[in-house]
Design a protein around this motif. Structure first.
Motif, PDB file in Angstrom:
ATOM      1  N   GLU A   1     -20.113  -3.837   0.176  1.00 55.44           N
ATOM      2  CA  GLU A   1     -20.181  -3.389  -1.217  1.00 55.44           C
ATOM      3  C   GLU A   1     -21.443  -2.559  -1.404  1.00 55.44           C
TER       4      GLU A   1
ATOM      5  N   TYR B   1      -8.305   3.731  -2.211  1.00 55.99           N
ATOM      6  CA  TYR B   1      -9.046   4.294  -1.091  1.00 55.99           C
ATOM      7  C   TYR B   1      -9.285   5.783  -1.338  1.00 55.99           C
TER       8      TYR B   1
ATOM      9  N   HIS C   1      -6.062  -8.261  -7.131  1.00 58.00           N
ATOM     10  CA  HIS C   1      -6.879  -7.091  -7.438  1.00 58.00           C
ATOM     11  C   HIS C   1      -6.286  -5.887  -6.712  1.00 58.00           C
ATOM     12  N   SER C   2      -6.839  -4.731  -7.026  1.00 57.32           N
ATOM     13  CA  SER C   2      -6.374  -3.512  -6.352  1.00 57.32           C
ATOM     14  C   SER C   2      -7.566  -2.753  -5.770  1.00 57.32           C
ATOM     15  N   ARG C   3      -7.254  -1.887  -4.811  1.00 55.11           N
ATOM     16  CA  ARG C   3      -8.230  -0.943  -4.267  1.00 55.11           C
ATOM     17  C   ARG C   3      -7.617   0.451  -4.342  1.00 55.11           C
TER      18      ARG C   3
ATOM     19  N   PHE D   1     -13.649   2.803  -0.601  1.00 59.57           N
ATOM     20  CA  PHE D   1     -12.641   2.481  -1.627  1.00 59.57           C
ATOM     21  C   PHE D   1     -13.321   1.907  -2.870  1.00 59.57           C
ATOM     22  N   VAL D   2     -12.638   2.077  -4.010  1.00 64.32           N
ATOM     23  CA  VAL D   2     -13.027   1.431  -5.277  1.00 64.32           C
ATOM     24  C   VAL D   2     -12.169   0.190  -5.422  1.00 64.32           C
ATOM     25  N   GLN D   3     -12.824  -0.951  -5.666  1.00 63.71           N
ATOM     26  CA  GLN D   3     -12.069  -2.192  -5.888  1.00 63.71           C
ATOM     27  C   GLN D   3     -12.092  -2.507  -7.385  1.00 63.71           C
TER      28      GLN D   3
ATOM     29  N   TRP E   1     -16.978   0.313  -2.237  1.00 62.39           N
ATOM     30  CA  TRP E   1     -17.174  -0.316  -0.917  1.00 62.39           C
ATOM     31  C   TRP E   1     -17.110   0.741   0.195  1.00 62.39           C
TER      32      TRP E   1
ATOM     33  N   THR F   1       0.825  -1.212   0.000  1.00 63.80           N
ATOM     34  CA  THR F   1       0.000   0.000   0.000  1.00 63.80           C
ATOM     35  C   THR F   1       0.853   1.253   0.000  1.00 63.80           C
TER      36      THR F   1
ATOM     37  N   GLN G   1     -15.992   0.758   4.228  1.00 64.26           N
ATOM     38  CA  GLN G   1     -15.298  -0.035   5.239  1.00 64.26           C
ATOM     39  C   GLN G   1     -15.495   0.620   6.614  1.00 64.26           C
TER      40      GLN G   1
ATOM     41  N   SER H   1     -12.185  -8.709  -8.948  1.00 56.03           N
ATOM     42  CA  SER H   1     -12.568  -9.645  -7.887  1.00 56.03           C
ATOM     43  C   SER H   1     -12.892 -10.949  -8.578  1.00 56.03           C
TER      44      SER H   1
END
Length: 870
Positions: A133, A95, A91-93, A111-113, A124, A63, A126, A116
């Motif tokens: 989601e 934030y 995958h990536s996120r 965050f955008v994921q 999402w 990160t 958190q 998946s």
């Protein structure tokens, strides 16, 4: 004092706003400053493409984060590239909101994921360790081997979140979903989060981060391009998503020329920046039209003003872009640089982009670059090292590798969709000028409309520079093709397949119809017809039943086949063929030889099928005999593809049929066979051998310029003709100069493809010795130019002495000294004396003395008249 405090407070608020928003495109090559990114800094770099790039190893989570405190009334944009098919472990996120800098910790934020198990883009929320989601994207997939995606997220002042994605370049975002969520309205950090297995530890890339005020679109859509799909359908490309209702309102579009409004307008589902228009009235081919658009809106309600744009329904067809000039051998230079090039000419009415077109040079494919060739204009193509040399003459397209064969090769031009555009197969004979084929001069096309004209439509440049790159050819002229094609031969591949050849390229669609072909002896129509590519001058026929030995079949072809110029075969064609047999010695005879051509002529060899066999030239070779090594040399293949020759017919072998046809009367063009090369034929003397493909002797001859008629002023352009098939070709008296002028009424002598002008009649009486004709005139006009002293003996073993006396009894010529005779044959007197001067007109006595080993001596006296013009 209070005023000072207020000003200072306003200044601090301004600093806070600046710190809260940021942009970073990594153009400075550094992610540690402006802004400062924190986290696993040793596992990232800014690469040569100015992307933030993961450079880790093994399976891990990495990160980075940077300060960011805004949430409401904010827009986030960024680019992500993942060079793998996403999964739960890959995958990536990104934030958008986080209250902690360590993005692997328990935190509060959004965050955008990217990717998946569902291979999609999602938003999402958190809360500590609880992940929820809240927007599920459905349009953009992350399940490709390479995924390049632009993402935009907006959160308005009321906490309404909208998610957009674009995999087409970042200008046409697709709406993925929205939700109102005010769970968290403050933030401390923005960052990236990469989860990966070891095989993907270096396959994450990020760029173009923007966090700041919502960008309000105040510009209307722009029309970027018009694509003509068919005769009544257009496809319009806009620079952004267009609003559904306005883009599908047919009243917002109108085309002139009595076309009017479309019958339907449909915005595409997969790309909302594209609209298909379908019209009731069809467009006229190659007519210019204008379309008016107005009132089309984007999703921000920005409406287009009235605009006009031109288009033309024009599909590229064969010959629209043509190979127009070839500089294969630029040295010695006449005036142009030492640089090979090919020139293309746009013979159409529209601009044509050559991007991803293919120029095939021999067996090498050259992919052309992004360059537009305007109507009736030129593009010069050469090696990119020669750009400075050639670009001064016109638009230039450089290739990293480019080389042309001086002696010739195949050139094929195809479009980006692999549609045939133009093909030629040039060689040095195309110069039609021996002085220019050695270098410094280009080959130029005469008439671009006659693009299938081959050698008949090409010539050496007449420009003072040696070529005319980038401009109208120096030989440019009206040179239409007015001759219909013709089927000229059939080659038997095997008992179930034959190939039929034409004189030039034809339309393949009609010629591929099996119903236009019919084969005799119960075979009927072929099962399948396959066109040759890219020549389209031959077709392979698969038969319904096998060919039988010793049967001569007839292939009948219906009329209707036409060439590139539209010239049509109007008559039914019939061609004979059959299963070929291998030739034996003397089955094929050398019958005529031109070894000293005149002006721009070429050598030729005429052969005669002296048997009742069908013989395929695939199984024959031409060669010279080397007396020092006592072996054959310069062995040349006559026909790679095959060429059937039929009993008792004449055929000519040459490197240029056009040259032979220009200089001599040719009785049968289809009996001239072009070969790649002939054995060495010296202009003064040499030899020639005809062999099987296993180098078994078939026929041969020695030749010398002294074998020509002695009174010829110049033997150039005059062939040697065989007098008799029954006399050996190695017998020098069996050869004589062809009559001049030939049937072309010029100073050329030769009879290619038909009976020799000097052929022996082989007429002989029943007497043991006779002369034919009784009056002869040795003036090489092709009529009774020599005397045959014919004989027929009771037994073999006789030797002869033959002397010619004039009317006063003086011997003037000995034409046989102790010559061993065959059972029957003849001896030639050419009308010359022993000094190789023409004898006077008058009566002559022929004294013949024969004897054998048994002591039998016989003598004969014959008379003959030598005539001539007074």
């Amino acid at each position: 004092m209070r005023n000072i405090i207020l000003v200072f407070a306003a200044f601090l608020l301004g600093l806070s706003t600046v710190a809260a928003q940021f942009q970073d495109d990594f153009s400075d090559g550094d992610f540690t400053q402006n802004p400062i990114w924190m986290g696993n800094t040793t596992q990232f770099e800014v690469n040569s493409q100015k992307y933030l790039h993961l450079i880790s190893s093994g399976a891990d989570t990495s990160t980075l984060s940077t300060s960011s405190s805004i949430v409401l009334n904010t827009e986030w944009r960024f680019f992500v590239k993942q060079s793998f098919n996403s999964s739960s472990n890959n995958h990536s996120r990104v934030y958008l909101v986080s209250d902690k800098s360590d993005l692997t910790d328990s935190l509060n934020g959004y965050f955008v994921q990217i990717g998946s198990t569902q291979d999609n883009i999602t938003l999402w929320r958190q809360s500590g360790n609880n992940l929820q989601e809240i927007i599920t994207g459905t349009n953009i997939s992350t399940g490709n081997s390479v995924n390049e995606i632009y993402i935009k997220v907006i959160c308005d002042i009321n906490g309404k979140w909208e998610l957009f994605a674009d995999n087409q370049g970042g200008t046409n975002y697709t709406f993925e979903g929205s939700i109102t969520d005010n769970t968290f309205t403050t933030s401390g950090y923005f960052g990236v989060f990469c989860k990966y297995t070891s095989s993907n530890s270096t396959k994450f890339y990020f760029d173009d981060f923007y966090v700041g005020a919502i960008q309000v679109d105040t510009m209307p859509p722009e029309l970027m391009d018009i694509k003509i799909i068919s005769q009544n359908k257009l496809q319009l490309f806009f620079n952004e998503t267009v609003e559904l209702n306005s883009s599908q309102n047919i009243q917002n579009y109108i085309v002139d020329g009595s076309i009017g409004n479309p019958a339907s307008a449909l915005r595409l589902n997969y790309d909302s920046s594209i609209v298909d228009l379908t019209f009731t009235s069809p467009f006229t081919y190659a007519q210019a039209y204008q379309i008016e658009l107005s009132g089309i809106k984007d999703n921000n309600n920005n409406a287009m003003p009235l605009i006009q744009s031109s288009f033309m329904w024009y599909y590229l067809k064969q010959g629209d872009i043509v190979i127009n000039e070839i500089m294969a051998d630029p040295m010695p230079s006449v005036g142009l640089p030492d640089a090979e090039y090919i020139e293309l000419y746009n013979n159409s009415e529209i601009n044509v982009n050559l991007k991803d077109w293919v120029l095939k040079i021999g067996n090498s494919d050259k992919i052309l670059g992004d360059i537009v060739i305007a109507p009736k204009s030129y593009i010069i193509i050469g090696h990119d090292n020669n750009e400075s040399l050639l670009s001064q003459y016109g638009n230039f397209l450089g290739l990293s590798s480019f080389s042309l064969t001086n002696s010739g090769t195949s050139l094929l031009l195809t479009t980006d969709s692999n549609r045939f555009m133009h093909h030629i197969n040039y060689n040095t004979f195309w110069y039609q000028n021996a002085a220019k084929e050695d270098g410094g001069w280009s080959l130029e096309q005469i008439d671009p409309n006659n693009y299938c004209g081959a050698i008949g439509n090409w010539s050496a440049s007449t420009s003072v520079l040696g070529g005319s790159p980038g401009q109208k050819n120096s030989v440019d002229a009206n040179n239409p093709d007015t001759d219909a094609p013709y089927f000229n031969r059939v080659v038997v591949v095997n008992s179930m397949n034959i190939d039929v050849f034409l004189s030039e390229a034809v339309d393949s669609l009609f010629a591929k119809d099996p119903m236009i072909y019919s084969i005799s002896d119960g075979i009927g129509n072929p099962v399948e017809v396959i066109a040759s590519y890219p020549e389209y001058s031959s077709f392979s026929l698969k038969l319904s039943s096998p060919l039988l030995p010793e049967v001569i079949y007839d292939l009948t072809i219906n009329p209707g086949v036409y060439d590139c110029a539209g010239n049509t075969i109007n008559n039914t064609t019939t061609i004979s063929f059959g299963l070929a047999q291998m030739p034996d010695s003397n089955d094929i005879l050398i019958n005529e030889l031109l070894f000293n051509p005149k002006n721009d002529g070429v050598d030729y060899i005429e052969i005669y099928n002296n048997s009742d066999k069908i013989i395929d030239l695939r199984f024959l070779r031409l060669a010279n005999w080397n007396t020092e090594t006592e072996n054959y040399e310069n062995v040349e293949i006559i026909s790679e593809e095959g060429f059937q020759i039929f009993p008792y017919k004449y055929y000519v072998l040459t490197t240029s049929s056009t040259s032979v046809q220009k200089q001599y009367y040719v009785e049968s063009n289809s009996h001239i066979i072009e070969v790649d090369a002939l054995p060495s034929l010296n202009n003064t003397s040499g030899n020639l051998y005809l062999l099987s493909n296993s180098l078994r002797f078939i026929d041969g001859m020695n030749y010398d310029e002294d074998m020509h008629y002695a009174l010829l002023n110049n033997p150039e352009g005059i062939s040697l003709e065989r007098l008799s098939f029954s006399v050996s070709s190695f017998e020098t008296t069996n050869w004589h100069s062809a009559a001049i002028p030939g049937r072309n009424a010029e100073s050329y002598g030769g009879t290619p493809t038909y009976i020799n002008s000097q052929a022996s009649s082989n007429s002989q009486s029943q007497n043991d010795w006779s002369v034919y004709p009784e009056i002869f005139s040795p003036d090489n006009d092709g009529f009774e130019d020599y005397l045959q002293i014919q004989y027929k003996l009771n037994e073999s073993g006789y030797t002869a002495n033959i002397t010619i006396y004039d009317a006063s009894g003086k011997p003037i010529r000995s034409i046989a000294k102790n010559q061993l005779l065959e059972i029957d044959g003849y001896v030639i007197w050419d009308g010359l004396n022993d000094d190789r001067q023409k004898a006077d007109i008058g009566i002559y006595l022929i004294f013949i003395e024969t004897y054998n080993l048994n002591g039998i001596v016989e003598q004969r006296k014959l008379t003959v008249v030598l005539g001539g013009k007074l």
